[in-house]
Design an enzyme around this catalytic site. Structure first.
Site, PDB file in Angstrom:
ATOM      1  N   GLU A 131      -0.751  -9.478  -0.789  1.00 21.26           N
ATOM      2  CA  GLU A 131      -2.176  -9.784  -0.579  1.00 21.26           C
ATOM      3  C   GLU A 131      -2.919  -9.886  -1.916  1.00 21.26           C
ATOM      4  OE1 GLU A 131      -2.568  -6.574   2.407  1.00 21.26           O
ATOM      5  OE2 GLU A 131      -3.420  -8.107   3.712  1.00 21.26           O
TER       6      GLU A 131
ATOM      7  N   ALA B 264       0.851  -1.187   0.000  1.00 21.77           N
ATOM      8  CA  ALA B 264       0.000   0.000   0.000  1.00 21.77           C
ATOM      9  C   ALA B 264       0.889   1.240   0.000  1.00 21.77           C
ATOM     10  CB  ALA B 264      -0.883  -0.012   1.236  1.00 21.77           C
TER      11      ALA B 264
ATOM     12  N   GLY C 247       0.499  -5.223   0.847  1.00 19.04           N
ATOM     13  CA  GLY C 247      -0.703  -5.289   0.009  1.00 19.04           C
ATOM     14  C   GLY C 247      -0.446  -5.968  -1.331  1.00 19.04           C
TER      15      GLY C 247
HETATM   16  N1  DAK Z   1       4.478   3.440  -0.751  1.00 21.86           N
HETATM   17  C1  DAK Z   1       4.885   4.620  -1.271  1.00 21.86           C
HETATM   18  N2  DAK Z   1       6.101   4.841  -1.810  1.00 21.86           N
HETATM   19  C2  DAK Z   1       6.944   3.816  -1.816  1.00 21.86           C
HETATM   20  C3  DAK Z   1       6.605   2.557  -1.275  1.00 21.86           C
HETATM   21  C4  DAK Z   1       5.301   2.380  -0.739  1.00 21.86           C
HETATM   22  N3  DAK Z   1       4.881   1.207  -0.258  1.00 21.86           N
HETATM   23  N4  DAK Z   1       7.663   1.750  -1.428  1.00 21.86           N
HETATM   24  C5  DAK Z   1       8.632   2.485  -2.023  1.00 21.86           C
HETATM   25  N5  DAK Z   1       8.199   3.719  -2.249  1.00 21.86           N
HETATM   26  C6  DAK Z   1       8.918   4.808  -2.904  1.00 21.86           C
HETATM   27  C7  DAK Z   1      10.082   5.300  -2.056  1.00 21.86           C
HETATM   28  O1  DAK Z   1       9.640   6.239  -1.132  1.00 21.86           O
HETATM   29  C8  DAK Z   1      10.982   5.911  -3.122  1.00 21.86           C
HETATM   30  O2  DAK Z   1      10.441   7.162  -3.481  1.00 21.86           O
HETATM   31  P1  DAK Z   1      11.389   8.427  -3.799  1.00 21.86           P
HETATM   32  O3  DAK Z   1      12.173   8.632  -2.565  1.00 21.86           O
HETATM   33  O4  DAK Z   1      12.214   7.972  -4.977  1.00 21.86           O
HETATM   34  O5  DAK Z   1      10.428   9.519  -4.106  1.00 21.86           O
HETATM   35  C9  DAK Z   1      10.790   4.981  -4.311  1.00 21.86           C
HETATM   36  O6  DAK Z   1       9.560   4.291  -4.074  1.00 21.86           O
HETATM   37  C10 DAK Z   1      11.864   3.950  -4.457  1.00 21.86           C
HETATM   38  O7  DAK Z   1      12.068   3.349  -3.185  1.00 21.86           O
HETATM   39  P2  DAK Z   1      13.557   3.136  -2.595  1.00 21.86           P
HETATM   40  O8  DAK Z   1      14.421   4.300  -2.904  1.00 21.86           O
HETATM   41  O9  DAK Z   1      13.381   2.748  -1.182  1.00 21.86           O
HETATM   42  O10 DAK Z   1      14.066   1.927  -3.513  1.00 21.86           O
HETATM   43  P3  DAK Z   1      14.757   0.593  -3.059  1.00 21.86           P
HETATM   44  O11 DAK Z   1      14.954  -0.189  -4.313  1.00 21.86           O
HETATM   45  O12 DAK Z   1      15.956   0.851  -2.205  1.00 21.86           O
HETATM   46  O13 DAK Z   1      13.682  -0.167  -2.141  1.00 21.86           O
HETATM   47  C11 DAK Z   1      11.516  -1.079  -1.537  1.00 21.86           C
HETATM   48  C12 DAK Z   1      12.410  -0.533  -2.659  1.00 21.86           C
HETATM   49  C13 DAK Z   1      10.139  -1.270  -2.113  1.00 21.86           C
HETATM   50  C14 DAK Z   1      12.072  -2.434  -1.062  1.00 21.86           C
HETATM   51  C15 DAK Z   1      11.546  -0.095  -0.328  1.00 21.86           C
HETATM   52  O14 DAK Z   1      11.215   1.192  -0.817  1.00 21.86           O
HETATM   53  C16 DAK Z   1      10.569  -0.473   0.706  1.00 21.86           C
HETATM   54  O15 DAK Z   1      10.860  -1.279   1.582  1.00 21.86           O
HETATM   55  N6  DAK Z   1       9.376   0.140   0.631  1.00 21.86           N
HETATM   56  C17 DAK Z   1       8.370  -0.064   1.637  1.00 21.86           C
HETATM   57  C18 DAK Z   1       7.611  -1.315   1.333  1.00 21.86           C
HETATM   58  C19 DAK Z   1       6.525  -1.545   2.327  1.00 21.86           C
HETATM   59  O16 DAK Z   1       6.718  -1.439   3.552  1.00 21.86           O
HETATM   60  N7  DAK Z   1       5.410  -1.932   1.785  1.00 21.86           N
HETATM   61  C20 DAK Z   1       4.336  -2.365   2.609  1.00 21.86           C
HETATM   62  C21 DAK Z   1       3.532  -1.228   3.026  1.00 21.86           C
HETATM   63  S1  DAK Z   1       2.306  -1.734   4.199  1.00 21.86           S
HETATM   64  C22 DAK Z   1      -4.899  -2.099   4.178  1.00 21.86           C
HETATM   65  C23 DAK Z   1      -4.606  -2.586   2.974  1.00 21.86           C
HETATM   66  C24 DAK Z   1      -3.361  -2.926   2.702  1.00 21.86           C
HETATM   67  C25 DAK Z   1      -2.395  -2.738   3.641  1.00 21.86           C
HETATM   68  C26 DAK Z   1      -2.698  -2.235   4.863  1.00 21.86           C
HETATM   69  C27 DAK Z   1      -3.952  -1.920   5.159  1.00 21.86           C
HETATM   70  N8  DAK Z   1      -6.175  -1.694   4.460  1.00 21.86           N
HETATM   71  C28 DAK Z   1      -7.102  -1.681   3.377  1.00 21.86           C
HETATM   72  C29 DAK Z   1      -6.545  -1.261   5.747  1.00 21.86           C
HETATM   73  C30 DAK Z   1      -1.097  -3.007   3.274  1.00 21.86           C
HETATM   74  C31 DAK Z   1      -0.109  -2.405   3.899  1.00 21.86           C
HETATM   75  C32 DAK Z   1       1.136  -2.406   3.278  1.00 21.86           C
HETATM   76  O17 DAK Z   1       1.289  -2.825   2.168  1.00 21.86           O
END
Ligand code: DAK
Length: 261
Positions: free
Chosen positions: A115, A67, A112
């Protein structure tokens, strides 16, 4: 296809629809992306000629990296509740789609994104794909069906290990634990998913649809109720042209000509 869609679109190639989520840099999900996914599946449902759907991510880096964290940060508890229900509804639409849906996981499938893959019937992963549920690192939990679908797919212990540690796993490990069914060489996830889809397309389409329904619905029933549901869906096939054609073709030693009725 709709001009109004910005991040999700599809192409159809020989009865297989390839749906692409394309929101650089990592195809993160927000409300609009989810609405567009829902809209695409609604449209595909009206297209009788489609026998299989593949879901993949745009670009080489990510399937869907979860997400959009910025969007999450702005939600109140009430909005989070509504968001969870809305996202679950979209993923249920994928899960209940009346044709096979295959995830072609071409890169990062996090939170997500994982998911979404779980809501598909079968998962094919690029050998470089990474799977993970990093939600707890953000003080969240998988709120789009992940706690339920992952436990059903890989078992409660493995689901807890993945979700409670938040640690990612590589494609080989995902296959070993049953989170993905097939591994494809680098860059070949969609091609591998397509070849799998083509196998399903050879079969009776209503039989495929009813078998999917029996498995999905039975998972949430008692064993006895599941058997009863299987019987109903089995018997319903005897009203179809395709079942008669399939059996006749076998007896006549020829390929069946299924027409989805
Ligand atoms: N959201 C927004 N931006 C994101 C992102 C995300 N999930 N993941 C990466 N980005 C953005 C980064 O901020 C960066 O942006 P800029 O700084 O260039 O503007 C760009 O993408 C590239 O990221 P990195 O510079 O970090 O690149 P890397 O290759 O080093 O790493 C990465 C890529 C995807 C492994 C890392 O960015 C990362 O770990 N991102 C976070 C991933 C994460 O935690 N995803 C899960 C989020 S929680 C729900 C429904 C669903 C959910 C929850 C509730 N409801 C309906 C209630 C789900 C929750 C989740 O998914």
């Amino acid at each position: 296809m709709s001009d109004a869609r910005q991040f999700v679109d599809f192409r159809i190639d020989d009865r297989v629809a390839v749906v692409k989520v394309d929101r650089p840099p990592v195809n993160a999900l927000n409300r609009q992306v989810e609405d567009e996914i829902e809209g695409v599946f609604k449209e595909l449902g009206t297209l009788n000629e489609i026998g299989a759907v593949i879901v993949t991510g745009g670009g080489a880096k990510a399937f869907i990296a979860g997400a959009d964290i910025k969007m999450i940060s702005e939600k109140s508890p009430k909005e989070a509740f509504e968001m969870s229900a809305a996202t679950q509804r979209v993923l249920s639409k994928i899960e209940k789609f009346d044709r096979v849906v295959i995830a072609a996981v071409n890169g990062l499938a996090l939170g997500g994104g994982c998911e979404v893959a779980l809501a598909c019937d079968i998962r094919v992963a690029d050998e470089s794909a990474i799977f993970g549920f990093p939600e707890v690192s953000l003080g969240l939990l998988p709120g789009a069906g992940g706690t339920q679908r992952l436990a059903r797919l890989v078992g409660i212990g493995k689901a807890k290990e993945l979700i409670l540690t938040g640690d990612p796993i590589i494609a080989d490990e995902a296959k070993r634990i049953g989170l993905v069914e097939r591994i494809a060489p680098k860059g070949e996830a969609v091609a591998e998913a397509t070849s799998l889809a083509k196998r399903v397309l050879l079969r009776g389409p209503i039989a495929v649809s009813n078998a999917k329904k029996a498995i999905n619905e039975g998972t949430d029933m008692t064993f006895e109720d599941g058997l009863r549901r299987e019987t109903e869906l089995f018997a319903a096939l005897f009203e179809t042209h395709d079942m008669k054609e399939g059996v006749r073709a076998f007896l006549e030693k020829r390929k069946p000509d299924f027409v989805r009725r």
